[in-house]
Design an enzyme around this catalytic site. Structure first.
Site, mmCIF file in Angstrom:
data_model
loop_
_atom_site.group_PDB
_atom_site.id
_atom_site.type_symbol
_atom_site.label_atom_id
_atom_site.label_comp_id
_atom_site.label_asym_id
_atom_site.label_seq_id
_atom_site.Cartn_x
_atom_site.Cartn_y
_atom_site.Cartn_z
ATOM 1 N N ASP A 30 41.309 32.806 38.724
ATOM 2 C CA ASP A 30 40.985 33.882 37.788
ATOM 3 C C ASP A 30 40.847 35.205 38.561
ATOM 4 O O ASP A 30 40.274 35.253 39.651
ATOM 5 C CB ASP A 30 39.681 33.561 37.038
ATOM 6 C CG ASP A 30 39.501 34.434 35.806
ATOM 7 O OD1 ASP A 30 39.598 33.908 34.690
ATOM 8 O OD2 ASP A 30 39.254 35.658 35.969
ATOM 9 N N ASN A 87 38.173 29.267 25.202
ATOM 10 C CA ASN A 87 37.732 30.140 24.115
ATOM 11 C C ASN A 87 38.843 30.287 23.090
ATOM 12 O O ASN A 87 40.011 30.461 23.450
ATOM 13 C CB ASN A 87 37.378 31.530 24.673
ATOM 14 C CG ASN A 87 36.186 31.483 25.611
ATOM 15 O OD1 ASN A 87 35.183 30.834 25.309
ATOM 16 N ND2 ASN A 87 36.296 32.129 26.750
ATOM 17 N N GLY A 93 35.112 35.210 22.372
ATOM 18 C CA GLY A 93 35.418 36.108 23.479
ATOM 19 C C GLY A 93 36.776 35.886 24.111
ATOM 20 O O GLY A 93 37.008 36.290 25.255
ATOM 21 N N GLN A 94 37.694 35.249 23.372
ATOM 22 C CA GLN A 94 39.033 35.056 23.940
ATOM 23 C C GLN A 94 39.702 36.410 24.132
ATOM 24 O O GLN A 94 39.814 37.198 23.191
ATOM 25 C CB GLN A 94 39.898 34.184 23.016
ATOM 26 C CG GLN A 94 41.271 33.881 23.626
ATOM 27 C CD GLN A 94 42.143 32.991 22.731
ATOM 28 O OE1 GLN A 94 41.794 32.728 21.574
ATOM 29 N NE2 GLN A 94 43.249 32.529 23.273
ATOM 30 N N SER A 95 40.130 36.681 25.348
ATOM 31 C CA SER A 95 40.753 37.983 25.633
ATOM 32 C C SER A 95 42.234 37.861 25.956
ATOM 33 O O SER A 95 42.966 38.843 25.853
ATOM 34 C CB SER A 95 40.020 38.685 26.775
ATOM 35 O OG SER A 95 40.081 37.904 27.949
ATOM 36 N N HIS A 100 44.155 28.647 27.682
ATOM 37 C CA HIS A 100 43.774 28.436 29.083
ATOM 38 C C HIS A 100 42.445 27.727 29.141
ATOM 39 O O HIS A 100 41.543 28.007 28.344
ATOM 40 C CB HIS A 100 43.719 29.762 29.865
ATOM 41 C CG HIS A 100 42.947 30.854 29.191
ATOM 42 N ND1 HIS A 100 43.449 31.564 28.119
ATOM 43 C CD2 HIS A 100 41.703 31.342 29.415
ATOM 44 C CE1 HIS A 100 42.557 32.458 27.728
ATOM 45 N NE2 HIS A 100 41.474 32.332 28.488
ATOM 46 N N LEU A 101 42.324 26.801 30.076
ATOM 47 C CA LEU A 101 41.063 26.114 30.328
ATOM 48 C C LEU A 101 40.466 26.720 31.593
ATOM 49 O O LEU A 101 41.115 26.755 32.634
ATOM 50 C CB LEU A 101 41.290 24.608 30.520
ATOM 51 C CG LEU A 101 42.019 23.865 29.399
ATOM 52 C CD1 LEU A 101 42.049 22.369 29.706
ATOM 53 C CD2 LEU A 101 41.362 24.088 28.056
ATOM 54 N N HIS A 102 39.237 27.214 31.473
ATOM 55 C CA HIS A 102 38.520 27.728 32.644
ATOM 56 C C HIS A 102 37.880 26.543 33.361
ATOM 57 O O HIS A 102 37.157 25.759 32.735
ATOM 58 C CB HIS A 102 37.378 28.660 32.222
ATOM 59 C CG HIS A 102 37.785 29.898 31.483
ATOM 60 N ND1 HIS A 102 37.837 31.146 32.078
ATOM 61 C CD2 HIS A 102 38.129 30.103 30.182
ATOM 62 C CE1 HIS A 102 38.190 32.055 31.169
ATOM 63 N NE2 HIS A 102 38.371 31.448 30.019
HETATM 64 P P1 5GP Z 1 39.288 34.494 28.012
HETATM 65 O O1 5GP Z 1 38.301 35.604 27.914
HETATM 66 O O2 5GP Z 1 40.537 34.786 27.210
HETATM 67 O O3 5GP Z 1 38.719 33.137 27.757
HETATM 68 O O4 5GP Z 1 39.726 34.447 29.542
HETATM 69 C C1 5GP Z 1 40.741 35.213 30.084
HETATM 70 C C2 5GP Z 1 40.585 35.145 31.582
HETATM 71 O O5 5GP Z 1 41.786 35.578 32.168
HETATM 72 C C3 5GP Z 1 39.473 36.024 32.124
HETATM 73 O O6 5GP Z 1 38.557 35.227 32.859
HETATM 74 C C4 5GP Z 1 40.209 37.046 32.991
HETATM 75 O O7 5GP Z 1 39.498 37.376 34.148
HETATM 76 C C5 5GP Z 1 41.508 36.327 33.314
HETATM 77 N N1 5GP Z 1 42.658 37.196 33.512
HETATM 78 C C6 5GP Z 1 43.060 38.201 32.670
HETATM 79 N N2 5GP Z 1 44.195 38.757 33.135
HETATM 80 C C7 5GP Z 1 44.511 38.078 34.277
HETATM 81 C C8 5GP Z 1 45.595 38.200 35.201
HETATM 82 O O8 5GP Z 1 46.497 39.039 35.082
HETATM 83 N N3 5GP Z 1 45.600 37.353 36.260
HETATM 84 C C9 5GP Z 1 44.626 36.399 36.427
HETATM 85 N N4 5GP Z 1 44.730 35.604 37.502
HETATM 86 N N5 5GP Z 1 43.594 36.257 35.563
HETATM 87 C C10 5GP Z 1 43.542 37.089 34.512
#
Ligand code: 5GP
Ligand code: ZN
Length: 114
Positions: A30, A87, A93-95, A100-102
């Site tokens: 991440d 998410n 809070g999905q961005s 994706h699985l964290h």
């Molecule tokens: P979400 O908030 O959608 O569950 O998680 C998105 C994750 O993607 C965040 O933890 C953010 O730091 C990560 N992320 C966003 N853009 C990029 C990118 O361009 N490269 C990488 N490696 N991680 C990213």
């Protein structure tokens, strides 16, 4: 999807620190880690979130979970414990709108997760 950042990472159009790859998925560090270990596991095929998956994706989803455990083992957090989070949607809070699985670990995790 042409404008999806994680599709671009899967297609190697955007660089990422890849920690695991196979035909179905990719795992990479991440960009903004929330724990000493913070890896994202994504399917190479575009799915917006878990809510976009169907019965025919069951095998793929199971595979992603197995890869999370593999990554945790390789990163040395399997024994102490790790957390897998995904998410869906605005309130969660999905961005990034590609499933994706964290995989998080290397520090104590709080519960409930906020
Ligand atoms: P979400 O908030 O959608 O569950 O998680 C998105 C994750 O993607 C965040 O933890 C953010 O730091 C990560 N992320 C966003 N853009 C990029 C990118 O361009 N490269 C990488 N490696 N991680 C990213
Ligand atoms: Zn995508």
């Amino acid at each position: 999807m042409s404008d999806c950042i994680f599709c671009k990472i899967a297609n190697k159009e955007i660089s990422a620190t890849i920690v695991y790859e196979d035909d179905l998925c990719l795992a990479f560090e991440d960009l903004n880690p929330q724990a000493p270990v913070h890896v994202l596991v994504i399917p190479k095929q575009h799915l917006t979130s878990l809510a976009d998956a169907s019965e025919e994706d069951v095998e793929l989803l199971g595979h992603l979970c197995r890869v999370c455990d593999k990554v945790a083992a390789e990163k040395g957090i399997k024994e102490d414990g790790y957390r897998v989070v995904t998410n869906h949607g605005e309130k969660a809070g999905q961005s990034v709108l590609h499933l994706h699985l964290h995989v998080l670990g290397g520090r104590p995790m709080n519960w409930p997760p906020g």
